[in-house]
Design a protein around this motif. Structure first.
Motif, short mmCIF file in Angstrom:
data_model
loop_
_atom_site.label_atom_id
_atom_site.label_comp_id
_atom_site.label_asym_id
_atom_site.label_seq_id
_atom_site.Cartn_x
_atom_site.Cartn_y
_atom_site.Cartn_z
N ARG A 330 41.66 10.67 11.74
CA ARG A 330 42.59 10.36 10.90
C ARG A 330 43.89 11.44 10.41
O ARG A 330 44.87 11.08 10.27
CB ARG A 330 42.08 9.75 9.32
N LEU A 333 46.41 11.55 13.17
CA LEU A 333 47.27 10.31 12.99
C LEU A 333 48.07 10.57 11.99
O LEU A 333 49.14 9.57 11.57
CB LEU A 333 46.57 9.17 13.00
N LEU A 335 47.31 10.00 8.74
CA LEU A 335 46.91 9.09 7.77
C LEU A 335 46.18 9.71 6.62
O LEU A 335 46.33 9.29 5.47
CB LEU A 335 45.89 8.25 8.26
N ARG A 362 54.72 8.23 16.55
CA ARG A 362 54.09 6.88 16.31
C ARG A 362 54.08 6.08 17.62
O ARG A 362 53.40 5.37 17.80
CB ARG A 362 54.86 6.26 14.94
N MET A 363 55.64 5.99 18.01
CA MET A 363 55.52 5.01 19.20
C MET A 363 54.64 5.64 20.18
O MET A 363 54.15 4.79 21.24
CB MET A 363 57.10 5.50 19.85
N GLN A 366 48.45 5.80 19.30
CA GLN A 366 47.97 4.74 18.67
C GLN A 366 46.58 4.72 18.26
O GLN A 366 45.70 5.51 18.73
CB GLN A 366 48.18 3.35 19.50
N LEU A 367 46.18 3.88 17.36
CA LEU A 367 44.69 3.80 16.85
C LEU A 367 43.98 2.48 17.28
O LEU A 367 44.65 1.51 17.03
CB LEU A 367 44.86 4.24 15.49
N SER A 369 40.56 1.04 15.71
CA SER A 369 39.63 1.35 14.49
C SER A 369 38.39 0.59 14.74
O SER A 369 38.41 -0.41 15.41
CB SER A 369 40.32 1.17 13.26
N GLN A 370 37.35 0.91 14.08
CA GLN A 370 36.12 0.52 14.07
C GLN A 370 35.97 -1.06 13.63
O GLN A 370 35.03 -1.47 14.39
CB GLN A 370 35.16 1.45 13.00
N ASP A 371 36.46 -1.43 12.63
CA ASP A 371 35.98 -2.67 12.11
C ASP A 371 36.94 -3.77 12.71
O ASP A 371 38.19 -3.76 11.91
CB ASP A 371 35.81 -2.44 10.68
N SER A 375 40.89 -4.79 10.72
CA SER A 375 41.90 -4.01 11.24
C SER A 375 42.91 -5.09 11.37
O SER A 375 44.09 -4.71 12.05
CB SER A 375 41.70 -3.33 12.46
N LEU A 376 42.77 -6.38 11.45
CA LEU A 376 43.81 -7.48 11.71
C LEU A 376 44.35 -8.04 10.49
O LEU A 376 43.13 -8.44 9.61
CB LEU A 376 43.29 -8.50 12.79
N ALA A 389 54.08 -4.63 17.11
CA ALA A 389 54.18 -3.22 17.79
C ALA A 389 55.53 -3.31 18.38
O ALA A 389 56.06 -1.98 18.33
CB ALA A 389 53.23 -2.95 18.70
N ARG A 437 47.11 -4.54 20.80
CA ARG A 437 48.17 -4.09 19.71
C ARG A 437 48.43 -2.70 20.08
O ARG A 437 49.79 -2.14 19.96
CB ARG A 437 47.79 -4.34 18.22
N ARG A 441 52.72 -0.80 23.60
CA ARG A 441 53.70 0.03 23.74
C ARG A 441 53.64 1.19 24.58
O ARG A 441 54.46 2.18 24.70
CB ARG A 441 54.18 0.69 22.17
N ARG B 165 42.57 -1.10 3.22
CA ARG B 165 42.08 -2.17 4.60
C ARG B 165 42.68 -1.32 5.67
O ARG B 165 43.64 -0.86 5.75
CB ARG B 165 42.47 -3.66 4.33
N GLU B 166 41.99 -1.60 6.76
CA GLU B 166 42.52 -0.93 8.11
C GLU B 166 43.71 -1.68 8.73
O GLU B 166 44.55 -0.83 9.33
CB GLU B 166 41.32 -1.01 9.23
N PHE B 167 44.11 -2.85 8.30
CA PHE B 167 45.25 -3.45 8.98
C PHE B 167 46.57 -2.79 8.13
O PHE B 167 47.39 -2.92 8.95
CB PHE B 167 45.12 -4.92 8.95
N GLU B 169 46.63 0.51 7.32
CA GLU B 169 46.51 1.52 8.03
C GLU B 169 47.15 1.34 9.60
O GLU B 169 47.92 2.18 9.97
CB GLU B 169 45.08 2.13 8.43
N ALA B 170 46.92 0.05 10.12
CA ALA B 170 47.33 -0.12 11.37
C ALA B 170 48.89 -0.06 11.33
O ALA B 170 49.60 0.13 12.34
CB ALA B 170 46.66 -1.26 12.11
N ARG B 172 50.89 1.23 9.44
CA ARG B 172 51.63 2.60 9.29
C ARG B 172 51.40 3.37 10.39
O ARG B 172 52.47 3.86 11.08
CB ARG B 172 50.85 3.30 8.32
N VAL B 173 50.37 3.10 11.15
CA VAL B 173 50.36 3.82 12.77
C VAL B 173 51.27 3.36 13.69
O VAL B 173 51.76 3.91 14.39
CB VAL B 173 48.88 3.60 13.18
N LEU B 174 51.55 2.03 13.54
CA LEU B 174 52.67 1.34 14.19
C LEU B 174 53.82 2.12 14.06
O LEU B 174 55.04 1.83 14.91
CB LEU B 174 52.57 -0.21 13.80
N GLY B 175 54.09 2.51 12.95
CA GLY B 175 55.57 3.48 12.54
C GLY B 175 56.22 2.59 11.31
O GLY B 175 57.39 2.87 11.17
#
Lengths: 539, 275, 314
Positions: A330, A333, A335, A362-363, A366-367, A369-371, A375-376, A389, A437, A441, B165-167, B169-170, B172-175
């Motif tokens: 993290r 990244l 974060l 950032r472009m 990418q990450l 993640s676990q769960d 994450s969606l 993206a 996702r 890119r 939540r991770e989405f 974070e996702a 943010r990671v996308l920019g």
């Protein structure tokens, strides 16, 4: 062979159904002999937990046993009267549950909870004697400060400690049969090993038979004499463990065995491209805000880590829980803010990067993640999740974006899923969406944080294979953070071992796995049941 | 344990919908038409008992209780709607800001918010009415201010949990920028708890408005509201009990409808809680 | 352990400060000259000037607030405009009436509702459960002032079991007093049963599906013990917090019930003062009720670890 003495537990033709009539367990039979450890293996939805719970009549509301006989020491107990059932529960048949964090009552002191079973099943025992027995038992499971522990509440202990206490309170009653339902799934691999060794040791001393419910073939191979494989509520195969795992007869069992990651021969010349990521002396400190009576304290999660990742290679970061490996990912990244050190991405110092620099990073990074459940964004469709993206990419037409989304989904095997919502997908499918996702890119670096640990075994294998093949076709570098050593061995070129925020060892994967003499690395390697199993399978 | 699973959500939604729907329908009809003029005095009909001509009877001035109840429905629901809109709009904006931006803005808003939350809602409304004085828009303002702090707290809490939540974070990671992330990912996911809160708040506001009107601190007479009708019926409780039945029944039906719908909504949005 | 309690105690101080500041500010927002408001329109210019000085109204706003707060803390809430009586004793006097109704009602309602809610949760989806939840939702939807009027109509006017109007203090004649406050108490009990039963059921449903309940059953614990020893403490925690909120809300909204039953309580005092524009009394009532609410919630929080020891760890 055991015609005169009946087995401790014998289940014949068990069917468990929803009230609407749908069966979740369909015609399962198994038996557990005296002193034997029998494993029930299956993935989620196999009905293995329901089999275990039905023995003591503890099925959740909405489920009921519709057919089948359950015998305990020859006595049919599936319809035992209430009083008899209560005497069996705890007294003759003990049960240990999966989640140590929620299976002890948070409002009652440990001592009281342990004594409760004694009070029910040994009513003649005096208070003093009960207390002494509890303390002795806690010491036997490796809790030295037993007196203090008895007076404490569960929240004061870690998951591993709580599972020891559970084990102590159950085994204290010397049951004839112990049902252990995924007893260590929630624990990290080092603790898992300790608790399972303890459990098997105690049951062997007391002559208790064990019905071990698990999804982990490595655990099955290491601890059980016989095993039963379930798939979607049906019995697939059963027999001596060595035979079932060593020479599976059924297709499903073979798939399970094949799902254990194996090291594979690397394609000759290691790809040693330019350095994509280099990290030097990275420190991450979490500041715990001081309260009124507490000074602000610093928790150092990452302490001076150096690493490099080259183009096209996969570097794995392994370690137990609390090793700082997730924080490291993290921090790279951005974060979490590192408190010191440098991170360079293709030579650009990230910590000093401005808006444009961060954008290009950032472009390109990418990450995954676990769960996959979290994450969606639950309110977006798969197509929109993956397509988001592309929002920040310049000069892309709407139709170009659309075909790119279709292509990305097709690559992960989800062609035609654009209109679905995440909750309509399985865990593995969700993780595929997360991968699409991350990759749409065409990033140069992907950080994968425990990408498979929340998934079923056969799905783990598919996702791991998918990642590998995508990496072959797109050539990105990968920082693979995992506690799963078998998976690491399959996918990584190099391995970094972390303990308490520091790197204790790093090197080529095979060198670390075969020749490491660092004690922490060795302990991790030995604690991984799947790894020992895959090694055996190869030999 | 039980073989029979009661279909809570369907039953709640159906009954609640019918109850609340009929009140809203009556209010809507009252915009254009009521059987009699709700303010029309007719001395010949004084204390008329319920009959075909006056289904709910007539009051001490001979005004038709049904017409007044319908007109009251319009007043109460429109006050409640305005108040909830006020509280939800302002509360959501403040909640988002405090949940997302840390620092002095956050602390200051939360300090004021906590101070307001330290008053029971009805007490705060009473105090504000003492300052503003009884009138229709004063009520909206007073109840709006009294109920906004709970919206702020719920939205802020939700934002604080969603942003971990991770989405998010996702994103943010996308920019994506912070504002985009907040509007695209955080706000839509805060909608569920907000909807549940807004529904029950609608009920609280109806109840508080009726109580204030009952005390004489709400919408002033002669404009009918359920609360001031009940208050006016009090002296004639023995001789003309029907005057007290219709307005109270209207409040109860509205609240029951909202509570049942709220339960159904909560079950739908949080299936864990379903009975 | 001490840290949680002490920390919670100390956070009350800024809350109380903010609350009293809000009350002070609120009355200052009333359009018009505070002295004229305080003395009524009839006051002549000289008196106004004298009082202005006596009250320190020439001083900066925050100094005024400080002086007011100091006086309030020493128990001086000023005097009523309409009759010149000291506000603080008046409030205490009226508060006894309101408090006795509210406290009795809550205690009885909790004693009835918690077992009811737990049984409904234990027998989830049975006929008992449906009836309990349905009944509770119905009660929850009744406005207290309407329910009060209906009870008054039935038991006071039609049956004549209880007096309709009036109040005797407990000190005079406790049996007589009881007959006057019986109906208001029953009204509140019925309404609160709705809220508390639903809360008790919901939290018990949550708790009963947790693993430690299954674990208790797997130990051979009887169903009665599962409910009483394992579910009750955990399921009661949210209800306990609710009680603090309810007490405050009841006190804040007690005026309507007191109006129905013509009881000389705190709520009625406030409403009458609002009509009479008697600002010292309004200010006093708001401050007093809000402070009581803060203190009740403080006590609730201080006792919370008894039901959920986990909070001590944070």
């Amino acid at each position: 062979m055991q015609s005169e003495i009946p087995p401790v537990l014998e289940i014949t033709g068990l069917k468990i159904g929803l009230l609407q009539g749908q069966l979740v367990v369909d015609d399962v039979s198994l038996s557990v002999g005296r002193g034997e450890v029998v494993a029930v293996v299956g993935e989620s939805g196999s009905g293995k937990t329901m089999v275990a719970r039905s023995v003591l009549g503890l099925l959740p509301p909405g489920l009921a046993r519709s057919e089948g006989i359950i015998r305990f020491n020859g006595e049919a107990i599936q319809q035992a009267p209430w009083k008899r059932m209560r005497a069996l529960r705890g007294g003759e048949i003990g049960m240990v549950f999966q989640e140590p964090m929620v299976s002890l009552n948070p409002a009652i002191r440990i001592g009281k909870q342990m004594e409760e079973g004694l009070a029910i099943h040994r009513p003649k025992m005096g208070r003093e004697e009960r207390r002494k027995l509890c303390a002795d038992m806690l010491r036997r499971v490796g809790i030295d400060d037993a007196e203090r522990c008895l007076m404490a509440f569960p929240h004061e202990f870690s998951g591993g400690m709580r599972q020891r206490m559970m084990l102590a309170s159950v085994m204290m009653l010397e049951p004839k049969l112990l049902i252990a339902d995924e007893p260590t799934t929630a624990l990290d691999s080092l603790t898992q090993r300790e608790v399972l060794d303890l459990m098997v040791g105690l049951t062997r001393e007391m002559g208790t038979a064990v019905l071990l419910i698990t999804h982990d073939l490595g655990v099955v191979a290491r601890y059980s004499q016989r095993c039963v494989v379930l798939e979607k509520g049906r019995l697939v195969e059963s027999g001596p463990t060595a035979q079932v795992i060593g020479a599976p007869r059924e297709l499903y069992t073979r798939r399970l065995v094949e799902a254990i990651p194996r090291p594979r021969p690397r394609d000759g010349a290691e790809r040693a491209g330019e350095v994509v990521l280099s990290v030097e002396k990275l420190h991450v400190t979490f500041r715990r805000r001081g309260g009124l009576f507490q000074r602000a304290t610093d928790m150092r999660a990452v302490k001076g880590v150096d690493l490099t990742v080259r183009a096209g290679e996969t570097v794995a970061v392994v370690g137990g829980s609390g090793s700082g490996k997730t924080t490291l990912g993290r921090a790279i990244l951005r974060l979490v803010e590192p408190s010191g050190g440098t991170i360079r991405f293709k030579g650009m110092p990230l910590l000093q990067a401005g808006r444009a620099g961060m954008h290009s990073f950032r472009m390109a990074c990418q990450l995954i993640s676990q769960d996959p459940y979290s994450s969606l964004d639950p309110r977006m469709r798969v197509g929109d999740i993956v397509g988001e993206a592309l929002r920040l990419l310049d000069g892309m037409s709407a139709s170009g974006k659309h075909s790119r989304i279709e292509e990305a989904l097709a690559e992960v095997g989800l062609a035609g899923y654009e209109r679905r919502f995440p909750h309509q997908l399985s865990g593995g499918q969700r993780q595929r969406v997360a991968i699409a996702r991350a990759l749409i890119r065409r990033p140069e670096l992907v950080i994968a944080d425990e990408p498979i640990s929340a998934l079923d075994m056969t799905i783990q294998k598919q996702i791991l294979d998918l990642l590998e093949s995508l990496q072959r076709s797109h050539g990105f570098s990968c920082l693979f953070i995992s506690h799963d050593l078998a998976a690491v061995r399959q996918i990584a070129n190099r391995v970094i071992v972390m303990q308490e925020g520091r790197i204790v060892e790093q090197g080529e994967t095979e060198a670390v796995f075969e020749r490491s003499d660092h004690p922490y690395t060795r302990a991790l390697l030995e604690a991984s049941p799947a790894l020992t199993l895959s090694r055996k399978a190869i030999l | 344990m039980s073989a029979f699973r009661f279909p809570w959500r369907q039953a709640n939604a159906l009954i609640g919908g019918v109850l609340l729907g009929s009140i809203l329908l009556a209010a809507a009809v009252a915009i254009l038409w009521t059987p009699f003029d709700p303010l029309g005095i007719n001395l010949r009909a004084r204390f008329a008992a319920p009959s075909w001509g006056h289904p709910f009877g007539a009051d001490e001035f001979g005004r038709d209780v049904l017409s007044r109840a319908m007109s009251g429905a319009l007043t109460s629901t429109s006050v409640a709607l305005l108040t909830v809109t006020f509280a939800v709009l302002i509360g959501t904006a403040l909640g988002l800001v405090t949940g997302y931006m840390r620092g002095w803005t956050d602390r200051l808003i939360m300090m004021v918010n906590d101070a307001l939350l330290a008053f029971p809602g009805m007490l705060l409304a009473l105090g504000l009415m003492a300052v503003i004085g009884p009138n229709r828009y004063g009520i909206v303002l007073a109840l709006g201010i009294a109920y906004t702090p709970s919206v702020v707290r719920v939205v802020r809490g939700t934002v604080l949990s969603i942003r971990e939540r991770e989405f998010v974070e996702a994103s943010r990671v996308l920019g994506n920028g912070e504002v985009f992330t907040m509007l695209r990912h955080v706000l839509p996911n805060a909608f569920a708890p907000l909807a549940v809160l807004a529904t029950s708040m609608f009920g609280w506001v109806i109840l508080s408005e009726s109580a204030l009107s009952f005390l004489g601190l709400g919408v002033p007479p002669p404009a009918p509201t359920w609360g001031n009708m009940l208050s006016a019926a009090r002296p004639y409780l023995e001789s003309a009990p029907w005057l007290g039945i219709a307005p109270g029944l209207c409040i109860a039906v509205t609240l029951l409808g909202i509570n049942l719908l709220g339960d159904a909504l909560r079950d739908k949005l949080d299936p864990r809680m379903a009975g | 352990m001490g840290r949680y309690l002490l920390g919670r105690l100390l956070t009350t101080i800024p809350t109380l400060l903010l609350v009293s500041f809000s009350v002070f500010l609120l009355i200052r927002l009333v359009p018009g000259d505070p002295i004229v408001l305080m003395l009524g329109d009839a006051a002549d210019e000289e008196t106004v000037r004298d009082i202005r000085e006596a009250y320190g109204l020439e001083k900066p706003f925050f100094v005024q607030f400080g002086l007011w707060l100091l006086k309030a803390m020493s128990g001086d809430l000023g005097t009523s405009i309409s009759n010149g009586a000291a506000v603080a004793p008046l409030i205490l006097d009226r508060f006894q009436v309101s408090a006795s109704i509210v406290v009795i009602a809550i205690v009885v309602a909790v004693a009835i509702s918690v077992p009811l809610g737990m049984i409904a949760a234990w027998r989830q989806n049975s006929l008992t459960d449906i009836l309990v939840v349905g009944g509770a939702t119905l009660l929850l939807s009744l406005p207290s002032f309407w329910l009060g009027l209906l009870l008054l109509l039935l038991f006071g006017l039609k049956l004549g079991w209880v007096p309709v109007v009036g109040y005797i203090s407990f000190a005079e004649d406790w049996q007589g007093a009881l007959t006057y406050i019986l109906l208001p108490i029953v009204t509140l009990i019925l309404i609160e049963i709705g809220v508390v039963t639903r809360m008790a059921r919901a939290s018990t449903v949550e708790v009963l599906r947790l693993e430690y309940i299954t674990h208790a059953r797997a130990k051979g614990v009887s169903e009665g013990s599962v409910l009483m020893r394992h579910a009750l403490p955990n399921a009661f925690a949210p209800t306990w917090t609710l009680i603090g909120l309810l007490l405050g809300n009841l006190l804040g909204g007690i005026a309507v019930v007191e109006t129905v039953f013509t009881l000389p309580g705190l709520g009625r005092l406030l409403v009458d003062a609002i009509f009479a524009r008697d600002y010292p009394i309004i200010q006093g009532c708001l401050l007093f009720t809000a402070v009581i609410y803060v203190i009740v919630n403080l006590i609730v929080d201080l006792c919370y670890p008894l039901f959920d020891p986990r909070v001590m760890a944070e």
